[in-house]
Design a protein around this motif. Structure first.
Motif, PDB file in Angstrom:
ATOM      1  N   LYS A   1      14.165  15.841 -14.525  1.00  0.00           N
ATOM      2  CA  LYS A   1      13.505  16.992 -13.913  1.00  0.00           C
ATOM      3  C   LYS A   1      12.653  16.602 -12.699  1.00  0.00           C
ATOM      4  N   PHE A   2      12.713  15.342 -12.289  1.00  0.00           N
ATOM      5  CA  PHE A   2      11.901  14.885 -11.164  1.00  0.00           C
ATOM      6  C   PHE A   2      12.257  15.644  -9.890  1.00  0.00           C
ATOM      7  N   ASP A   3      11.202  16.088  -9.196  1.00  0.00           N
ATOM      8  CA  ASP A   3      11.369  16.788  -7.921  1.00  0.00           C
ATOM      9  C   ASP A   3      10.336  16.210  -6.953  1.00  0.00           C
ATOM     10  N   PHE A   4      10.802  15.555  -5.904  1.00  0.00           N
ATOM     11  CA  PHE A   4       9.886  14.922  -4.957  1.00  0.00           C
ATOM     12  C   PHE A   4       8.941  15.941  -4.323  1.00  0.00           C
ATOM     13  N   GLU A   5       9.389  17.174  -4.164  1.00  0.00           N
ATOM     14  CA  GLU A   5       8.559  18.221  -3.549  1.00  0.00           C
ATOM     15  C   GLU A   5       7.294  18.504  -4.364  1.00  0.00           C
ATOM     16  N   THR A   6       7.359  18.314  -5.683  1.00  0.00           N
ATOM     17  CA  THR A   6       6.202  18.593  -6.534  1.00  0.00           C
ATOM     18  C   THR A   6       5.549  17.312  -7.058  1.00  0.00           C
ATOM     19  N   PHE A   7       5.993  16.159  -6.565  1.00  0.00           N
ATOM     20  CA  PHE A   7       5.454  14.867  -7.001  1.00  0.00           C
ATOM     21  C   PHE A   7       3.972  14.755  -6.654  1.00  0.00           C
ATOM     22  N   GLU A   8       3.143  14.423  -7.649  1.00  0.00           N
ATOM     23  CA  GLU A   8       1.705  14.259  -7.460  1.00  0.00           C
ATOM     24  C   GLU A   8       1.371  12.766  -7.526  1.00  0.00           C
ATOM     25  N   TRP A   9       1.353  12.127  -6.364  1.00  0.00           N
ATOM     26  CA  TRP A   9       1.166  10.682  -6.289  1.00  0.00           C
ATOM     27  C   TRP A   9      -0.220  10.244  -6.732  1.00  0.00           C
TER      28      TRP A   9
ATOM     29  N   SER B   1       0.825  -1.211   0.000  1.00  0.00           N
ATOM     30  CA  SER B   1       0.000   0.000   0.000  1.00  0.00           C
ATOM     31  C   SER B   1       0.858   1.260   0.000  1.00  0.00           C
ATOM     32  N   SER B   2       2.005   1.216   0.645  1.00  0.00           N
ATOM     33  CA  SER B   2       2.881   2.398   0.699  1.00  0.00           C
ATOM     34  C   SER B   2       3.445   2.778  -0.676  1.00  0.00           C
ATOM     35  N   ASP B   3       3.378   1.843  -1.643  1.00  0.00           N
ATOM     36  CA  ASP B   3       3.843   2.145  -3.000  1.00  0.00           C
ATOM     37  C   ASP B   3       3.013   3.251  -3.659  1.00  0.00           C
ATOM     38  N   MET B   4       1.812   3.494  -3.130  1.00  0.00           N
ATOM     39  CA  MET B   4       0.966   4.548  -3.695  1.00  0.00           C
ATOM     40  C   MET B   4       1.608   5.927  -3.566  1.00  0.00           C
ATOM     41  N   PHE B   5       2.479   6.078  -2.597  1.00  0.00           N
ATOM     42  CA  PHE B   5       3.043   7.390  -2.302  1.00  0.00           C
ATOM     43  C   PHE B   5       4.482   7.547  -2.791  1.00  0.00           C
ATOM     44  N   GLN B   6       4.939   6.552  -3.560  1.00  0.00           N
ATOM     45  CA  GLN B   6       6.292   6.596  -4.122  1.00  0.00           C
ATOM     46  C   GLN B   6       6.204   6.795  -5.633  1.00  0.00           C
ATOM     47  N   PRO B   7       7.107   7.559  -6.205  1.00  0.00           N
ATOM     48  CA  PRO B   7       7.062   7.777  -7.651  1.00  0.00           C
ATOM     49  C   PRO B   7       7.351   6.496  -8.435  1.00  0.00           C
TER      50      PRO B   7
END
Length: 119
Positions: free
Chosen positions: A77-85, A62-68
């Motif tokens: 250009k990936f930025d975890f701060e702007t990641f939309e899970w 279930s925690s995979d939902m919140f990982q890119p």
């Protein structure tokens, strides 16, 4: 979850044993799995910690939902701060569900189920 709740949950989960997987996905942070057993459909909705174990290895959690997803994370250009899970396809859960369904192509039968406390 106390022991009585675990016992009751385990009784309900027995209903899907020997059922066949039809589909799976998520709606926001709620995971869902659809099974068919004896021409009856069973939809399992999970909004708690859970894992799907295949061949004694955790394949999906279930925690995979919140990982890119690997695709998103490999972007320069990936930025975890702007990641939309919550966008479908952006997270590891969506990616792993797709792989899971492609690999098993509805040929998966539930052998057993178990509800317990993760400690």
């Amino acid at each position: 979850m106390n022991s009585k709740e675990i016992n009751v949950s385990n009784q309900y989960f027995k209903e899907i044993e020997q059922g066949n997987l039809v589909s799976m996905g998520r709606a926001s942070s709620l995971g869902w799995i659809l099974f068919v057993k004896d021409d009856e459909e069973y939809a399992l909705h999970l909004q708690t910690a859970f894992r799907i174990i295949v061949e004694e290895k955790i394949f999906l959690a279930s925690s995979d939902m919140f990982q890119p997803s690997d695709r998103i994370q490999s972007d320069d250009k990936f930025d975890f701060e702007t990641f939309e899970w919550d966008i479908q396809g952006n997270n590891r859960y969506d990616e792993r569900v797709k792989q899971f369904m492609e690999k098993y192509d509805h040929n998966l039968r539930v052998n057993n189920t178990s509800v317990n406390q993760i400690v």
